[in-house]
Design a protein around this motif. Structure first.
Motif, PDB file in Angstrom:
ATOM      1  N   GLU A 262     -54.672 -19.752 -81.047  1.00 66.67           N
ATOM      2  CA  GLU A 262     -53.816 -20.907 -80.787  1.00 66.67           C
ATOM      3  C   GLU A 262     -52.334 -20.636 -81.005  1.00 66.67           C
ATOM      4  OE1 GLU A 262     -55.246 -24.152 -83.103  1.00 66.67           O
ATOM      5  OE2 GLU A 262     -57.281 -24.032 -82.298  1.00 66.67           O
ATOM      6  N   TRP A 263     -52.009 -19.756 -81.960  1.00 68.54           N
ATOM      7  CA  TRP A 263     -50.600 -19.541 -82.292  1.00 68.54           C
ATOM      8  C   TRP A 263     -50.155 -18.092 -82.138  1.00 68.54           C
ATOM      9  CZ3 TRP A 263     -48.071 -17.371 -86.836  1.00 68.54           C
ATOM     10  CH2 TRP A 263     -46.690 -17.627 -86.854  1.00 68.54           C
ATOM     11  N   GLY A 264     -51.055 -17.165 -82.425  1.00 71.58           N
ATOM     12  CA  GLY A 264     -50.719 -15.748 -82.344  1.00 71.58           C
ATOM     13  C   GLY A 264     -50.774 -15.081 -83.702  1.00 71.58           C
ATOM     14  N   SER A 265     -50.091 -13.957 -83.824  1.00 69.53           N
ATOM     15  CA  SER A 265     -50.116 -13.146 -85.038  1.00 69.53           C
ATOM     16  C   SER A 265     -49.844 -13.992 -86.273  1.00 69.53           C
ATOM     17  CB  SER A 265     -49.076 -12.030 -84.934  1.00 69.53           C
ATOM     18  OG  SER A 265     -48.972 -11.320 -86.142  1.00 69.53           O
ATOM     19  N   CYS A 266     -50.692 -13.829 -87.301  1.00 68.68           N
ATOM     20  CA  CYS A 266     -50.546 -14.615 -88.532  1.00 68.68           C
ATOM     21  C   CYS A 266     -50.566 -13.731 -89.764  1.00 68.68           C
ATOM     22  CB  CYS A 266     -51.638 -15.675 -88.619  1.00 68.68           C
ATOM     23  SG  CYS A 266     -53.326 -15.016 -88.525  1.00 68.68           S
ATOM     24  N   GLY A 267     -50.347 -12.436 -89.584  1.00 69.90           N
ATOM     25  CA  GLY A 267     -50.341 -11.555 -90.738  1.00 69.90           C
ATOM     26  C   GLY A 267     -49.922 -10.148 -90.372  1.00 69.90           C
ATOM     27  N   GLN A 268     -49.509  -9.394 -91.388  1.00 69.33           N
ATOM     28  CA  GLN A 268     -49.132  -7.992 -91.225  1.00 69.33           C
ATOM     29  C   GLN A 268     -49.853  -7.181 -92.295  1.00 69.33           C
ATOM     30  OE1 GLN A 268     -46.511  -6.711 -88.956  1.00 69.33           O
ATOM     31  NE2 GLN A 268     -46.848  -8.714 -88.017  1.00 69.33           N
ATOM     32  N   LEU A 269     -50.325  -6.003 -91.893  1.00 67.45           N
ATOM     33  CA  LEU A 269     -50.926  -5.044 -92.802  1.00 67.45           C
ATOM     34  C   LEU A 269     -50.110  -3.765 -92.765  1.00 67.45           C
ATOM     35  CD1 LEU A 269     -54.767  -5.353 -92.182  1.00 67.45           C
ATOM     36  CD2 LEU A 269     -53.755  -5.085 -94.448  1.00 67.45           C
ATOM     37  N   ILE A 270     -49.892  -3.145 -93.909  1.00 69.88           N
ATOM     38  CA  ILE A 270     -49.170  -1.886 -93.955  1.00 69.88           C
ATOM     39  C   ILE A 270     -50.093  -0.807 -94.504  1.00 69.88           C
ATOM     40  CG2 ILE A 270     -48.156  -2.275 -96.256  1.00 69.88           C
ATOM     41  CD1 ILE A 270     -45.584  -0.943 -95.085  1.00 69.88           C
TER      42      ILE A 270
ATOM     43  N   GLY B  93     -53.104   6.092 -93.594  1.00 72.83           N
ATOM     44  CA  GLY B  93     -54.363   5.476 -93.217  1.00 72.83           C
ATOM     45  C   GLY B  93     -55.002   4.600 -94.261  1.00 72.83           C
ATOM     46  N   VAL B  94     -54.372   4.477 -95.444  1.00 69.17           N
ATOM     47  CA  VAL B  94     -54.938   3.665 -96.524  1.00 69.17           C
ATOM     48  C   VAL B  94     -54.207   2.325 -96.586  1.00 69.17           C
ATOM     49  CG1 VAL B  94     -55.320   3.519 -99.012  1.00 69.17           C
ATOM     50  CG2 VAL B  94     -55.524   5.735 -97.839  1.00 69.17           C
ATOM     51  N   PRO B  95     -54.930   1.187 -96.599  1.00 69.01           N
ATOM     52  CA  PRO B  95     -54.259  -0.115 -96.709  1.00 69.01           C
ATOM     53  C   PRO B  95     -53.458  -0.208 -97.999  1.00 69.01           C
ATOM     54  CG  PRO B  95     -56.573  -0.375 -96.118  1.00 69.01           C
ATOM     55  CD  PRO B  95     -56.398   1.052 -96.514  1.00 69.01           C
ATOM     56  N   ALA B  96     -52.155  -0.533 -97.872  1.00 65.58           N
ATOM     57  CA  ALA B  96     -51.278  -0.575 -99.043  1.00 65.58           C
ATOM     58  C   ALA B  96     -50.770  -1.970 -99.362  1.00 65.58           C
ATOM     59  CB  ALA B  96     -50.085   0.352 -98.827  1.00 65.58           C
ATOM     60  N   GLY B  97     -50.818  -2.880 -98.414  1.00 65.66           N
ATOM     61  CA  GLY B  97     -50.327  -4.228 -98.660  1.00 65.66           C
ATOM     62  C   GLY B  97     -50.498  -5.095 -97.434  1.00 65.66           C
ATOM     63  N   TYR B  98     -50.247  -6.378 -97.622  1.00 68.77           N
ATOM     64  CA  TYR B  98     -50.409  -7.309 -96.513  1.00 68.77           C
ATOM     65  C   TYR B  98     -49.595  -8.557 -96.754  1.00 68.77           C
ATOM     66  CZ  TYR B  98     -53.262 -10.533 -99.239  1.00 68.77           C
ATOM     67  OH  TYR B  98     -53.672 -11.446-100.171  1.00 68.77           O
ATOM     68  N   ALA B  99     -49.397  -9.326 -95.697  1.00 63.77           N
ATOM     69  CA  ALA B  99     -48.772 -10.647 -95.779  1.00 63.77           C
ATOM     70  C   ALA B  99     -49.462 -11.557 -94.778  1.00 63.77           C
ATOM     71  CB  ALA B  99     -47.275 -10.576 -95.465  1.00 63.77           C
ATOM     72  N   LEU B 100     -49.663 -12.809 -95.151  1.00 63.66           N
ATOM     73  CA  LEU B 100     -50.220 -13.820 -94.263  1.00 63.66           C
ATOM     74  C   LEU B 100     -49.234 -14.960 -94.129  1.00 63.66           C
ATOM     75  CD1 LEU B 100     -53.957 -14.075 -95.447  1.00 63.66           C
ATOM     76  CD2 LEU B 100     -53.071 -12.869 -93.442  1.00 63.66           C
ATOM     77  N   TYR B 101     -49.087 -15.487 -92.922  1.00 65.09           N
ATOM     78  CA  TYR B 101     -48.123 -16.546 -92.662  1.00 65.09           C
ATOM     79  C   TYR B 101     -48.564 -17.344 -91.441  1.00 65.09           C
ATOM     80  CZ  TYR B 101     -46.656 -12.802 -89.468  1.00 65.09           C
ATOM     81  OH  TYR B 101     -46.640 -11.798 -88.528  1.00 65.09           O
ATOM     82  N   ALA B 102     -48.120 -18.588 -91.378  1.00 71.19           N
ATOM     83  CA  ALA B 102     -48.461 -19.459 -90.246  1.00 71.19           C
ATOM     84  C   ALA B 102     -47.638 -20.731 -90.349  1.00 71.19           C
ATOM     85  CB  ALA B 102     -49.957 -19.805 -90.256  1.00 71.19           C
ATOM     86  N   PRO B 103     -47.497 -21.454 -89.236  1.00 65.81           N
ATOM     87  CA  PRO B 103     -46.852 -22.771 -89.310  1.00 65.81           C
ATOM     88  C   PRO B 103     -47.662 -23.687 -90.219  1.00 65.81           C
ATOM     89  CG  PRO B 103     -47.024 -22.028 -87.028  1.00 65.81           C
ATOM     90  CD  PRO B 103     -47.862 -21.089 -87.856  1.00 65.81           C
TER      91      PRO B 103
ATOM     92  N   ASN C 291     -50.349  -5.804 -86.911  1.00 63.12           N
ATOM     93  CA  ASN C 291     -50.731  -7.197 -87.029  1.00 63.12           C
ATOM     94  C   ASN C 291     -52.138  -7.308 -87.613  1.00 63.12           C
ATOM     95  OD1 ASN C 291     -48.347  -8.046 -85.820  1.00 63.12           O
ATOM     96  ND2 ASN C 291     -49.235  -8.127 -83.774  1.00 63.12           N
ATOM     97  N   VAL C 292     -52.364  -8.339 -88.401  1.00 64.68           N
ATOM     98  CA  VAL C 292     -53.713  -8.640 -88.875  1.00 64.68           C
ATOM     99  C   VAL C 292     -54.533  -9.146 -87.701  1.00 64.68           C
ATOM    100  CG1 VAL C 292     -55.097 -10.196 -90.310  1.00 64.68           C
ATOM    101  CG2 VAL C 292     -53.061  -9.112 -91.267  1.00 64.68           C
ATOM    102  N   THR C 293     -55.702  -8.561 -87.512  1.00 65.03           N
ATOM    103  CA  THR C 293     -56.630  -8.989 -86.469  1.00 65.03           C
ATOM    104  C   THR C 293     -58.024  -9.108 -87.090  1.00 65.03           C
ATOM    105  OG1 THR C 293     -57.264  -6.755 -85.788  1.00 65.03           O
ATOM    106  CG2 THR C 293     -55.287  -7.703 -84.752  1.00 65.03           C
ATOM    107  N   LEU C 294     -58.968  -9.579 -86.292  1.00 64.91           N
ATOM    108  CA  LEU C 294     -60.339  -9.644 -86.786  1.00 64.91           C
ATOM    109  C   LEU C 294     -60.892  -8.246 -87.047  1.00 64.91           C
ATOM    110  CD1 LEU C 294     -61.816 -12.453 -84.514  1.00 64.91           C
ATOM    111  CD2 LEU C 294     -61.063 -12.640 -86.884  1.00 64.91           C
ATOM    112  N   ASP C 295     -60.376  -7.243 -86.331  1.00 67.65           N
ATOM    113  CA  ASP C 295     -60.870  -5.879 -86.494  1.00 67.65           C
ATOM    114  C   ASP C 295     -60.440  -5.248 -87.814  1.00 67.65           C
ATOM    115  OD1 ASP C 295     -62.147  -5.913 -84.029  1.00 67.65           O
ATOM    116  OD2 ASP C 295     -60.377  -5.187 -82.969  1.00 67.65           O
ATOM    117  N   ASN C 296     -59.264  -5.640 -88.330  1.00 67.79           N
ATOM    118  CA  ASN C 296     -58.799  -5.015 -89.571  1.00 67.79           C
ATOM    119  C   ASN C 296     -58.751  -5.974 -90.764  1.00 67.79           C
ATOM    120  OD1 ASN C 296     -56.410  -6.541 -89.233  1.00 67.79           O
ATOM    121  ND2 ASN C 296     -55.361  -4.840 -88.212  1.00 67.79           N
ATOM    122  N   LEU C 297     -59.287  -7.174 -90.588  1.00 65.98           N
ATOM    123  CA  LEU C 297     -59.264  -8.158 -91.666  1.00 65.98           C
ATOM    124  C   LEU C 297     -59.976  -7.635 -92.913  1.00 65.98           C
ATOM    125  CD1 LEU C 297     -58.411 -11.046 -92.451  1.00 65.98           C
ATOM    126  CD2 LEU C 297     -60.613 -11.844 -91.540  1.00 65.98           C
TER     127      LEU C 297
END
Length: 223
Positions: free
Chosen positions: A56-64, A68-78, A7-13
């Motif tokens: 307020e809502w929870g997980s709003c993104g995924q990182l792959i 150990g190297v960031p390869a892609g991401y997605a962001l989503y929310a209501p 999940n995308v968090t403030l730590d891995n943003l």
């Protein structure tokens, strides 16, 4: 080769590609977004948006990650959390759907099924939370949006072909992976995907997904 989806968090943003970390196209309304761009506060505004949405809502993104190297991401929310979602001629997003704001697979990681893994991770997260569908605003290449009547949209990027909607995924690729058009438009149609349908994605869809996520042109932020 190890693959890891988190999940995308403030730590891995900070693992989002550099231009994407400062881009607040979706997270702010057009006027506030232009102000953040001009002041150089995009990264802080994006961090604040992720923080508020997580609380307020929870997980709003995924990182792959690959080895150990960031390869892609997605962001989503209501849509209620995405001010830009009401600025399109094909708005609003349906009440039972989450908006896929943007997603990207870095070009050097295409062709290995990572795109499918990323979007299926998004779908699993949304299914667990009782959401039925993903919607997205697609872009039709070669049809740049008009400034007039487009919610006073700013022009945050240098490339005129992606100005104002460079963060949108191509409509043709969205359709190739199963999205269906629910509201037609010559420039920015709105499309929808049942999250359950992602479970049965076949391997022959991988190429289309990798092209979809690799086709997003990362904009160069103007100064």
């Amino acid at each position: 080769m190890s693959r890891r989806l988190v999940n995308v968090t403030l730590d891995n943003l900070s693992d989002l590609p550099s231009p994407c970390r400062q881009c607040v196209y979706w997270e702010l309304d057009p006027v506030s977004g232009e102000r953040a761009r001009d002041s150089g506060d995009g990264e802080l505004e994006k961090e604040a948006w992720v923080s508020d949405t997580l609380l307020e809502w929870g997980s709003c993104g995924q990182l792959i990650y690959v080895d150990g190297v960031p390869a892609g991401y997605a962001l989503y929310a209501p849509p209620a959390y995405v001010p830009r979602s009401i600025a399109f001629p094909t708005s609003p997003v349906a009440a039972d759907a989450v908006l896929l704001m943007t997603a990207r697979l870095l070009p050097e990681f295409r062709g290995g099924g990572l795109g499918r893994m990323l979007l299926q991770g998004v779908a699993r997260d949304l299914t667990r939370r009782g959401m039925k569908a993903i919607e997205a605003f697609g872009r039709v290449p070669g049809n740049a949006p008009e400034q007039r009547g487009w919610a006073a949209a700013p022009r945050p990027y240098r490339d005129p072909e992606v100005a104002d909607y460079g963060c949108l995924l191509p409509a043709e690729y969205l359709r190739a992976v199963g999205f269906k058009t629910v509201r037609h438009h010559p420039r920015t149609p709105r499309l929808r995907l049942d999250v359950k349908s992602t479970v049965s994605w076949r391997e022959d869809v991988e190429y289309a997904i990798d092209r979809l996520l690799g086709s997003l042109q990362v904009p160069v932020l103007s100064r």
